[in-house]
Design a protein around this motif. Structure first.
Motif, PDB file in Angstrom:
ATOM      1  N   ILE C 117       0.819  -1.216   0.000  1.00 26.36           N
ATOM      2  CA  ILE C 117       0.000   0.000   0.000  1.00 26.36           C
ATOM      3  C   ILE C 117       0.849   1.260   0.000  1.00 26.36           C
ATOM      4  CG2 ILE C 117      -1.927  -1.144   1.138  1.00 26.36           C
ATOM      5  CD1 ILE C 117      -1.180   0.304   3.693  1.00 26.36           C
ATOM      6  N   GLY C 118       2.180   1.084  -0.051  1.00 20.80           N
ATOM      7  CA  GLY C 118       3.060   2.251  -0.104  1.00 20.80           C
ATOM      8  C   GLY C 118       3.259   2.920   1.235  1.00 20.80           C
ATOM      9  N   ALA C 119       3.135   2.178   2.324  1.00 18.81           N
ATOM     10  CA  ALA C 119       3.287   2.748   3.664  1.00 18.81           C
ATOM     11  C   ALA C 119       4.676   2.457   4.219  1.00 18.81           C
ATOM     12  CB  ALA C 119       2.223   2.174   4.584  1.00 18.81           C
ATOM     13  N   ARG C 120       5.020   3.161   5.274  1.00 23.43           N
ATOM     14  CA  ARG C 120       6.331   2.950   5.895  1.00 23.43           C
ATOM     15  C   ARG C 120       6.266   1.931   7.018  1.00 23.43           C
ATOM     16  NH1 ARG C 120       9.389   5.958   3.448  1.00 23.43           N
ATOM     17  NH2 ARG C 120       8.939   8.061   2.724  1.00 23.43           N
ATOM     18  N   LEU C 202      -3.629   4.244   5.842  1.00 25.31           N
ATOM     19  CA  LEU C 202      -2.225   4.560   5.554  1.00 25.31           C
ATOM     20  C   LEU C 202      -1.842   4.316   4.098  1.00 25.31           C
ATOM     21  CD1 LEU C 202      -1.940   4.888   8.605  1.00 25.31           C
ATOM     22  CD2 LEU C 202       0.095   3.484   8.516  1.00 25.31           C
ATOM     23  N   ARG C 203      -2.826   4.312   3.217  1.00 29.14           N
ATOM     24  CA  ARG C 203      -2.506   4.047   1.819  1.00 29.14           C
ATOM     25  C   ARG C 203      -1.780   5.247   1.194  1.00 29.14           C
ATOM     26  NH1 ARG C 203      -7.918   3.937  -0.114  1.00 29.14           N
ATOM     27  NH2 ARG C 203      -8.593   4.367   2.015  1.00 29.14           N
ATOM     28  N   ALA C 204      -0.891   4.949   0.266  1.00 34.48           N
ATOM     29  CA  ALA C 204      -0.170   6.016  -0.431  1.00 34.48           C
ATOM     30  C   ALA C 204      -1.158   6.829  -1.271  1.00 34.48           C
ATOM     31  CB  ALA C 204       0.898   5.397  -1.328  1.00 34.48           C
ATOM     32  N   PRO C 205      -0.797   8.069  -1.596  1.00 37.25           N
ATOM     33  CA  PRO C 205      -1.706   8.883  -2.410  1.00 37.25           C
ATOM     34  C   PRO C 205      -2.038   8.187  -3.726  1.00 37.25           C
ATOM     35  CG  PRO C 205       0.131  10.195  -1.639  1.00 37.25           C
ATOM     36  CD  PRO C 205       0.408   8.788  -1.221  1.00 37.25           C
ATOM     37  N   GLY C 206      -3.313   8.181  -4.098  1.00 37.53           N
ATOM     38  CA  GLY C 206      -3.715   7.542  -5.352  1.00 37.53           C
ATOM     39  C   GLY C 206      -4.050   6.076  -5.188  1.00 37.53           C
ATOM     40  N   LEU C 212      -6.044  -1.593  -4.700  1.00 38.33           N
ATOM     41  CA  LEU C 212      -5.263  -2.397  -3.776  1.00 38.33           C
ATOM     42  C   LEU C 212      -4.927  -3.753  -4.384  1.00 38.33           C
ATOM     43  CD1 LEU C 212      -7.141  -2.065  -0.366  1.00 38.33           C
ATOM     44  CD2 LEU C 212      -4.928  -1.088  -0.922  1.00 38.33           C
ATOM     45  N   PRO C 213      -3.739  -4.279  -4.153  1.00 37.05           N
ATOM     46  CA  PRO C 213      -3.472  -5.657  -4.559  1.00 37.05           C
ATOM     47  C   PRO C 213      -4.435  -6.602  -3.842  1.00 37.05           C
ATOM     48  CG  PRO C 213      -1.443  -4.545  -3.945  1.00 37.05           C
ATOM     49  CD  PRO C 213      -2.561  -3.636  -3.568  1.00 37.05           C
ATOM     50  N   VAL C 214      -4.769  -7.711  -4.495  1.00 40.47           N
ATOM     51  CA  VAL C 214      -5.754  -8.628  -3.911  1.00 40.47           C
ATOM     52  C   VAL C 214      -5.269  -9.185  -2.583  1.00 40.47           C
ATOM     53  CG1 VAL C 214      -7.023 -10.781  -4.248  1.00 40.47           C
ATOM     54  CG2 VAL C 214      -6.732  -9.203  -6.133  1.00 40.47           C
ATOM     55  N   PHE C 215      -3.946  -9.383  -2.440  1.00 43.01           N
ATOM     56  CA  PHE C 215      -3.448  -9.883  -1.164  1.00 43.01           C
ATOM     57  C   PHE C 215      -3.791  -8.913  -0.047  1.00 43.01           C
ATOM     58  CE2 PHE C 215      -1.195 -12.237   1.839  1.00 43.01           C
ATOM     59  CZ  PHE C 215      -0.411 -11.380   2.597  1.00 43.01           C
ATOM     60  N   THR C 216      -3.667  -7.631  -0.288  1.00 41.82           N
ATOM     61  CA  THR C 216      -4.019  -6.645   0.731  1.00 41.82           C
ATOM     62  C   THR C 216      -5.519  -6.678   1.013  1.00 41.82           C
ATOM     63  OG1 THR C 216      -2.164  -5.239   0.139  1.00 41.82           O
ATOM     64  CG2 THR C 216      -3.969  -4.198   1.316  1.00 41.82           C
ATOM     65  N   TRP C 217      -6.338  -6.823  -0.019  1.00 38.78           N
ATOM     66  CA  TRP C 217      -7.783  -6.953   0.198  1.00 38.78           C
ATOM     67  C   TRP C 217      -8.093  -8.150   1.092  1.00 38.78           C
ATOM     68  CZ3 TRP C 217     -12.084  -4.493   0.247  1.00 38.78           C
ATOM     69  CH2 TRP C 217     -12.314  -3.399  -0.600  1.00 38.78           C
ATOM     70  N   MET C 218      -7.445  -9.279   0.802  1.00 40.52           N
ATOM     71  CA  MET C 218      -7.713 -10.466   1.604  1.00 40.52           C
ATOM     72  C   MET C 218      -7.219 -10.274   3.037  1.00 40.52           C
ATOM     73  SD  MET C 218      -9.454 -12.433  -0.283  1.00 40.52           S
ATOM     74  CE  MET C 218     -10.132 -10.970  -1.048  1.00 40.52           C
ATOM     75  N   THR C 219      -6.125  -9.519   3.188  1.00 44.02           N
ATOM     76  CA  THR C 219      -5.664  -9.194   4.539  1.00 44.02           C
ATOM     77  C   THR C 219      -6.762  -8.435   5.285  1.00 44.02           C
ATOM     78  OG1 THR C 219      -3.401  -8.992   3.701  1.00 44.02           O
ATOM     79  CG2 THR C 219      -3.842  -8.059   5.875  1.00 44.02           C
ATOM     80  N   LEU C 220      -7.375  -7.476   4.593  1.00 40.06           N
ATOM     81  CA  LEU C 220      -8.423  -6.668   5.224  1.00 40.06           C
ATOM     82  C   LEU C 220      -9.616  -7.530   5.622  1.00 40.06           C
ATOM     83  CD1 LEU C 220      -9.332  -3.790   5.949  1.00 40.06           C
ATOM     84  CD2 LEU C 220     -10.373  -3.637   3.694  1.00 40.06           C
ATOM     85  N   VAL C 221     -10.092  -8.361   4.687  1.00 41.49           N
ATOM     86  CA  VAL C 221     -11.260  -9.200   4.990  1.00 41.49           C
ATOM     87  C   VAL C 221     -10.938 -10.159   6.130  1.00 41.49           C
ATOM     88  CG1 VAL C 221     -12.873 -10.893   4.076  1.00 41.49           C
ATOM     89  CG2 VAL C 221     -12.135  -9.012   2.638  1.00 41.49           C
TER      90      VAL C 221
END
Lengths: 281, 113, 644
Positions: C117-120, C202-206, C212-221
């Motif tokens: 997500i482009g976060a630190r 904390l997503r990067a601008p834009g 979001l990559p699908v892996f990040t979506w699945m992390t959220l769910v």
């Protein structure tokens, strides 16, 4: 994360450093509260399932409960919720003094609620033979209300910590005894509350017995002295000796704590109806 | 975004009103609680009383979350987030009550008989 | 794991802490060494630690499984006593679910998601560390039984009442199971709250949600599933503990309690739990298939929507684990219907993965092998699953080896294959080394063969009547050959896992080094050096499209201009803001560990002092954590990172 300079006006409803504008701590707390809904939901479900299908010989709630006491503590918790909202409102406007008073009142009311609950449990066990283990109703009742009470206790602890934190001086090197002084302040405030409570109780007894005010003063002289001393002590120890490191930029912490406290109140709204009032219908 | 007092819309009322608003709501909540307590002694059919209690509790609940907990003035996402937990918790509770109340799940005989 | 030693760290004047901080508020600054691991708040190090612990417990759980299979290799075997057997299948299940698959998923959530997500870092770095150490505490508590005379927990991973009541399980073993799970629950919930706030805020601008990559979506769910389902098992365990320790009657029939309530509460958690186990795996596969097909994921919106639907519907099917408990026709039919419904979004995902492969330029490297294996094996597990959803058929299958076959196909063929694929896939990013193709593929084939030889016969064993959780069987029931074959398969599977691990360990120390973006990836984590620097991105990226890194590679000039501007802004702010390390999350977890041991492992009469001591340490840890402040410090990025 970096502290806001005091000169830029803070928008307490919008955090431009996050993707949604919702402050991180607020989002965290709301998500946690959604989780806590499931938590209490399962406990309440257990209680209701067992009350709807009780074993034979289950105790009758109407013979055990004292609706006056529970109504009083419900009202107290409601007022503490109001005080909490006012505390958040105050710090968002930078009014530290008002926040401290509101926070203190919230703490006192929360503590009274807990004390009422302890008294209630004690009364049930001693006078109504209604214990944790001698009935299924007892198992579910004490576990559910006890878990809620634990949440209240954690909240009171958190509130006290926040209250003391609001006295932390900006330069802790110059004012090394600030923490001790504030512990003494909290102790003195506790003293004020206790002395005041017992004095009021004595006054009530005197009025009921009709023995006149003179009897009240002579019987409660030490209580009144204690009340005066602790009041003076609490005022003395509370005086900050320099600028404090607590202002409008800390409002998000108070607000998050407020969300937790209000949630505890709304769970009680549900419990009061589902566990107490419905038993009378 | 600094709050300017006079022309603010209902969303961001002047600061004084928030204080008064909170106190008024607290009074309302106290009154509703009082009604709940006397309602149980009304001589009506149980289902009326239960419905009244539930409705009053829901109203109190909503006032606290939308005003004291500020959801009314916050981004809708916060409300959605909480609603997910609430609906799931409430829905599961309801299903559990149904499951345990279903007649054909009761044993035909009981060890307690 | 090498940290970038050339990073310059400096404390800017206005951020410097007050002239004298109390000694208790020392700032750990070590970047290497033992203390740096105990005090780290870096999501990459925390992810690495989750991975190391998970892989260790994966081996422990595998060893427990091998012992089970040796016992069942021949009829009337006496390799294990019945008691020991019960402990082994209980701990095998508990270990694999809570100490292997979940933390391995957590390793990837931690390491990869913030990069995608482009976060630190995550939103609450110290809370992240707390989750890790509380997980370790839970793992310790749950395994205490092996070292105690009472033995390990033996009530099954699902701990049905009244078997787990004091009457039928009088010793401490079940108590350690209960408290261990409570600790693991706290760790999981805390971590998931953190991930939810991170992904939302904390997503990067834009980086909109639909980029979001699908892996990040699945992390959220998955994170939502965890925070909403764990409370149910928390309450179930609280009620069980109240019964065991304080004599309440939640599941005590003689006082009106209903043991079936345990089953409901457990499975209200337990069913979402299996989606917690599979959704991250599906997310990993949804990253690997596009990369190795050199095509974007087919039907991204529907894949995301299906994942969310599976999560949501997962809360409505729990009683399909209870079809044979006599709930009544209406309830049984309702849950059967809901279970069948959940097959639809699952099937949709499979079609979308096939659509991704279709017409792609397939690169048959090791991660792709595991990913293809996943698609096929998970599908087979899904078929046996849909067979379970028909309640009348389930009446025969319930509690038989058919169920064992089903869930091992979805958990090994599904989750494990995907996680093993993920390790191969992200290894070059995390460690800057590549795994040998030959040995990787060899380990895959041995694992694939061993896995199928072990579990395929179990379908037949189940339909031929072999019940679960029994330590032996008689010789004239027709179960001898399939059991023996399954044991042989288990040995082959063990060998395959051994080869896989040996290869990984070797590669970690001596593997061939590689440059960044080894697989020519599509998502932002591949834009970083291998391994990434402590601060992740030299300049926070601006996202223009899905598959953000692919877009950057196609529009190099535009991106280079953007980066140069942002780099100037960052430098004007004093550099990159990093969080301080802290010992207090660790201290808090130690307190919780001691408290839990007091509650579950210590004898009556000594419980209270130990529990209180642990509680006190926990409170001190929390208090100091709250008081130490989180100002952080500033870092200047490396020159090479700025130019890339």
């Amino acid at each position: 994360m970096s502290s806001h300079a005091a000169h830029a006006p803070i928008d307490h409803h919008h955090d431009h450093t996050t993707s949604t504008g919702i402050p991180n701590k607020k989002l965290l707390m709301w998500t946690f509260l959604a989780s806590d809904c499931m938590f209490f939901g399962m406990l309440i479900a257990t209680h209701l399932v067992y009350r709807l299908h009780p074993p034979p010989g289950a105790p009758a709630a109407q013979d055990i409960f004292s609706i006056e006491l529970t109504s009083f503590s419900t009202f107290i918790l409601l007022m503490s919720s109001l005080m909490m909202a006012l505390a958040v409102n105050a710090i968002q406007k930078g009014n530290l003094k008002s926040m401290r008073w509101s926070l203190l009142t919230t703490i006192v009311f929360g503590a009274i609620f807990l004390w009422c609950q302890v008294y209630e449990f004690d009364h049930f066990v001693k006078d109504r033979n209604f214990t944790l283990t001698n009935s299924l109703f007892g198992s579910t009742f004490y576990t559910l209300t006890g878990t809620h009470g634990t949440h209240v206790a954690i909240g009171v602890l958190w509130l006290i910590m926040m209250y003391v934190r609001s006295f932390q001086p900006r330069d802790t090197a110059k004012d090394r005894t600030w923490f001790l002084r504030n512990v003494l302040h909290v102790a003195a405030v506790t003293g004020v509350v206790l002395f005041a409570m017992f004095a009021v109780l004595n006054l009530v007894h005197v009025i009921q017995a009709g023995t006149g005010l003179g009897a009240f003063f002579s019987g409660s002289i030490w209580l009144l002295v204690g009340l005066a001393v602790t009041t003076a002590a609490s005022v003395h120890f509370a005086k900050p000796r320099g600028p404090v490191a607590f202002d409008e930029s800390n409002a998000i912490d108070v607000e998050s704590m407020g969300l937790y406290w209000h949630f505890v109140d709304i769970v009680w709204i549900v419990i009061f109806t589902a566990v107490y009032l419905l038993e009378y219908v | 975004m600094s709050a300017s007092a006079s022309t603010a819309a209902h969303d961001h009322g002047p600061d004084e009103n928030k204080y008064q608003l909170y106190v008024q709501i607290a009074m309302l909540l106290a009154v509703l609680t009082g009604i709940e307590i006397v309602a149980i002694f009304f001589p009506f059919a149980p289902w009326i009383i239960v419905t009244t209690l539930v409705v009053l509790s829901v109203v109190k609940f909503l006032f606290v979350i939308f005003y004291f907990m500020h959801l009314r003035w916050d981004k809708p996402f916060c409300t959605i987030l909480f609603a997910i937990g609430l609906v799931l918790g409430g829905g599961t509770l309801w299903v559990l009550l149904l499951l345990f109340g279903a007649q054909d799940s009761f044993p035909l005989t009981s060890i307690l008989d | 794991m090498s940290m970038d030693a050339s990073v310059k760290t400096h404390f800017t004047g206005s951020e410097a802490p007050a002239p004298t901080r109390a000694a208790v508020f020392w700032r750990p600054t070590a970047k290497t060494g033992f203390v740096s691991w105990l005090t780290t708040v870096d999501h990459k190090k925390i992810g690495f630690l989750y991975g190391v612990f998970a892989l260790f417990f994966f081996l422990v759980g595998g060893f427990e499984a091998l012992l089970i299979r040796i016992q069942l290799a021949v009829p009337n075997n006496d390799f294990l006593t019945a008691q020991r057997y019960n402990e082994l299948f209980t701990m095998h299940g508990t270990t694999m679910i809570f100490l292997a698959v979940m933390p391995l998923s957590a390793a990837f959530f931690n390491y990869i998601m913030p990069l995608q997500i482009g976060a630190r870092d995550v939103a609450f770095p110290r809370l992240n560390a707390f989750s890790l150490w509380t997980f370790v505490a839970g793992a310790i508590v749950i395994n205490l039984g092996w070292f105690m005379p009472d033995g390990a927990p033996d009530g099954g991973w699902f701990g049905y009442a009244p078997l787990t009541s004091k009457q039928f399980s009088p010793d401490h073993s079940i108590d350690t199971w209960v408290m261990g799970l409570q600790l693991l629950g706290v760790a999981s919930i805390a971590a998931s709250l953190n991930f939810i706030v991170t992904i939302i805020n904390l997503r990067a601008p834009g980086m909109t949600m639909m980029r979001l990559p699908v892996f990040t979506w699945m992390t959220l769910v998955t994170a939502f599933l965890i925070v909403l389902s764990f409370p149910a098992i928390t309450i179930a365990l609280v009620e069980l503990m109240m019964d065991r320790l304080f004599g309440t009657s939640f599941f005590e029939v003689s006082n009106g309690g209903m043991p079936i309530l345990w089953q409901h509460l457990f499975w209200i958690f337990g069913h979402p739990e299996v989606y917690i186990l599979i959704l991250p795996a599906m997310g990993i596969i949804s990253e690997i298939l596009p990369t190795f097909s050199r095509k974007p994921l087919f039907g991204y919106p529907i894949v995301v929507f299906s994942g969310a639907t599976i999560g949501f519907l997962g809360f409505a099917v729990w009683s399909h684990h209870m079809f044979t408990t006599g709930m009544g026709t209406v309830a049984t039919a309702a849950f059967a219907l809901a279970t069948m419904a959940i097959a639809v979004p699952t099937g949709v995902k499979i079609f979308n993965w096939i659509g991704t492969l279709w017409g792609g330029h397939l690169m048959m490297r090791t991660p792709m092998m595991f990913a293809l294996g996943f698609v096929w094996m998970f599908m087979m597990g899904g078929f046996s699953g849909i067979m379970h959803s028909a309640a009348p058929a389930d009446a025969q299958q319930q509690d038989s080896y058919f169920v064992v076959a089903h869930f091992h196909y979805v958990l090994i063929g599904g989750s494990i294959f995907a996680l093993l694929a993920g390790i191969h896939y992200w290894f070059p990013l995390m460690f800057g080394r590549k795994v040998s193709e030959f040995w990787g593929k060899l380990s895959f084939w041995v694992i694939f063969a061993g896995f199928n030889i072990t579990f395929f016969p179990m379908h037949f064993l189940g339909l031929n009547g072999m019940p679960r959780r029994t330590f032996t069987y008689d010789e004239n029931l027709g179960w001898n050959a399939p059991n023996f074959i399954a044991t042989v398969g288990a040995m082959i599977l063990g060998l395959g896992i051994f080869v896989y691990f040996a290869v990984m360990v070797y590669t970690y120390f001596r593997g061939e080094k590689v440059k960044r973006d080894y697989w020519d990836g599509r998502t932002l984590e591949w834009s970083l050096p291998s391994p990434p620097p402590e601060y992740n991105f030299a300049v926070t990226p601006t996202v223009h499209a899905r598959d953000a890194w692919w877009y950057e590679k196609e529009h190099k000039e535009e991106i280079a201009k953007e980066k140069a501007e942002h780099a100037k802004e960052d430098a004007a702010h004093g550099g990159i803001h990093m969080p301080f390390q802290s010992i207090y999350p660790f201290v808090t977890s130690v307190g919780i560990l001691i408290g839990a041991i007091g509650v579950c492992a210590v004898d009556y009469g000594h419980k209270l002092p130990v529990a209180l001591a642990g509680g006190a340490i926990m409170l001190i840890g929390i208090y100091l954590w709250a008081m130490e402040g989180n100002e952080g410090y500033h870092i200047q990025p490396n020159e090479e990172d700025l130019k890339s």
